[in-house]
Design an enzyme around this catalytic site. Structure first.
Site, short mmCIF file in Angstrom:
data_model
loop_
_atom_site.label_atom_id
_atom_site.label_comp_id
_atom_site.label_asym_id
_atom_site.label_seq_id
_atom_site.Cartn_x
_atom_site.Cartn_y
_atom_site.Cartn_z
N TYR A 142 0.83 -1.21 0.00
CA TYR A 142 0.00 0.00 0.00
C TYR A 142 0.87 1.27 0.00
CZ TYR A 142 -4.63 -2.05 1.02
OH TYR A 142 -5.82 -2.72 0.96
N LYS A 191 3.31 -15.32 2.62
CA LYS A 191 3.49 -16.07 1.37
C LYS A 191 4.99 -16.32 1.24
CE LYS A 191 1.87 -17.79 -2.51
NZ LYS A 191 0.98 -18.97 -2.56
N ASP A 251 -12.05 -9.11 5.08
CA ASP A 251 -13.37 -9.12 4.42
C ASP A 251 -13.95 -10.53 4.44
OD1 ASP A 251 -13.18 -6.42 3.75
OD2 ASP A 251 -13.95 -6.72 1.73
C1 IPM Z 1 -10.27 -1.21 4.34
C2 IPM Z 1 -10.52 -0.63 2.98
C3 IPM Z 1 -9.37 0.27 2.62
C4 IPM Z 1 -8.09 -0.56 2.63
C5 IPM Z 1 -9.54 1.01 1.28
C6 IPM Z 1 -10.81 1.80 1.23
C7 IPM Z 1 -8.35 1.86 0.96
O1 IPM Z 1 -10.72 -1.65 2.07
O2 IPM Z 1 -10.13 -0.42 5.30
O3 IPM Z 1 -10.22 -2.43 4.47
O4 IPM Z 1 -7.79 -1.25 1.64
O5 IPM Z 1 -7.38 -0.52 3.62
MG MG Z 2 -10.84 -3.59 2.93
#
Ligand code: IPM
Ligand code: MG
Length: 361
Positions: A142, A191, A251
């Site tokens: 990121y 990984k 998620d």
């Molecule tokens: C999260 C979201 C964010 C991330 C996005 C919106 C940048 O998906 O907080 O999980 O990837 O961290």
């Molecule tokens: Mg997310």
């Protein structure tokens, strides 16, 4: 106690869900005799529209000067064509980085009332789901260099994934400290069969593990972890992982608990000031329709009470109120099932606020 809270409503359903979390915080303040002062700040698409930039300096200043930050969600199709460095999501990454919030805790807890909503087989769900994802939040792919370039008629892009040992050490300690307060089991996800960053990750986590002899450590490749989450989620206690793997796995982790709509998160650094936000996004498809589930944001506020303000009882009181309302059979659309009562976002928030009583701690 008096506490100042920076409030970033953000985009999409952000304003609706944050409103309900504030309703609940106000009830807590009333019931326990605290004062919460809210400072609203713009970030994401709302800030792009109002000020031409996704993260105005004023917002950073407000966040830095507050005792904690409550955030709804950022992003939406309206801003999707902007270059990466100007997108609403960039605001979120910048705040995390500027405030040094490297540790993101995302609990995956199955409310038994929502067991029906889980896509997993009942036999798996009955074993219970109660683990926490400790996601590294200010490093990795990121935050490495992002590039897109054209050479002749070929276009190429690259994102750099970089981790320093120090970054891995500090997040590993958060995971082990968290495990010490739970079932004392850390699963580190990487990984390492492919990536150098993962090999450094694994080696470093093993070193830190020596400081925590009571905690059992195992390692899992991320592809296997994704599979194990739906095959046998009861095996997990604390999942420790890097930024992007944590984004993806959290998620999945939330979905197996029935809905992504009930999961909150805390992002913390060295101090007590943190940022609290639901893990779902801005859900543009249902924005402005009073259909969103505010529970993820309300439980994020509960985490704020506990982690940033040291208000354990108040935090437990919010969690109890959420349970009471779910026990009552009330559901927003995302977690609706047969025989339950469908309520709107504001009705859900109102019901949770009304269920807050000191005596029910
Ligand atoms: C999260 C979201 C964010 C991330 C996005 C919106 C940048 O998906 O907080 O999980 O990837 O961290
Ligand atoms: Mg997310």
């Amino acid at each position: 106690m008096k506490k100042t809270i920076a409030v970033i409503k953000g985009d999409g359903i952000g304003p609706e869900i944050v409103k309900e979390a504030i309703r609940v915080l106000d009830r807590i303040a009333e019931e326990f005799g605290h004062t919460f002062v809210y400072h609203e700040a713009l970030a994401g698409g709302a800030a792009i529209d109002a000020c031409g930039e996704c993260l105005p300096q004023r917002t950073v200043d407000i966040c830095m000067a507050s005792d904690s930050v409550l955030l709804g969600a950022v992003g939406g199709p309206k801003w999707d064509d902007l270059p990466g460095s100007q997108r609403p999501e960039k605001a979120l990454l910048e705040i995390r980085s500027k405030m040094g919030l490297y540790a993101n805790l995302r609990p995956a807890i199955l409310f038994q009332q929502l067991a029906d909503a889980s896509p997993l087989k009942p036999a798996l769900v009955q074993k219970g789901i109660d683990f926490i994802v400790v996601r590294e939040l200010t490093g990795g792919i990121y935050f490495g260099e992002h590039q897109t370039w054209q050479k002749g008629d070929e276009c190429a892009a690259s994102d750099l994934m970089l981790y320093t040992k120090r970054e891995i050490e500090r997040i590993a300690r958060v995971a082990f400290d968290t495990a010490m307060k739970r079932k004392k089991h850390v699963t580190s996800v990487d990984k390492a069969n492919v990536l150098d960053t993962s090999r450094l990750w694994r080696k470093t986590v093993e070193e830190i593990a020596k400081e925590y002899p009571e905690v059992a450590l195992d390692h899992m490749y991320v592809d296997n972890a994704a599979m194990q989450l739906c095959k046998n989620p009861a095996q997990f206690d604390v999942i420790l992982t890097e930024n992007m793997f944590g984004d993806i796995l959290s998620d999945e982790a939330s979905m197996i608990t029935g809905t992504i709509g009930t999961i909150g998160s805390s992002s913390l650094g060295e101090g007590t000031c943190g940022m609290y936000e639901p893990i779902h996004g801005s859900a543009p498809d249902i924005a402005g329709q009073n259909k969103a589930n505010p529970i993820g944001t309300i439980l994020s506020a509960a985490m704020m009470l506990k982690y940033s303000f040291g208000m354990e009882k108040e935090s437990a009181c919010v969690e109890a109120a959420v349970n009471t309302v779910l026990d009552g059979g009330y559901r927003t659309l995302d977690m609706m099932s047969e025989g339950k009562m469908l309520v709107s976002c504001s009705e859900m928030g109102t019901k949770i606020a009304a269920a807050i009583h000191k005596t029910k701690e």
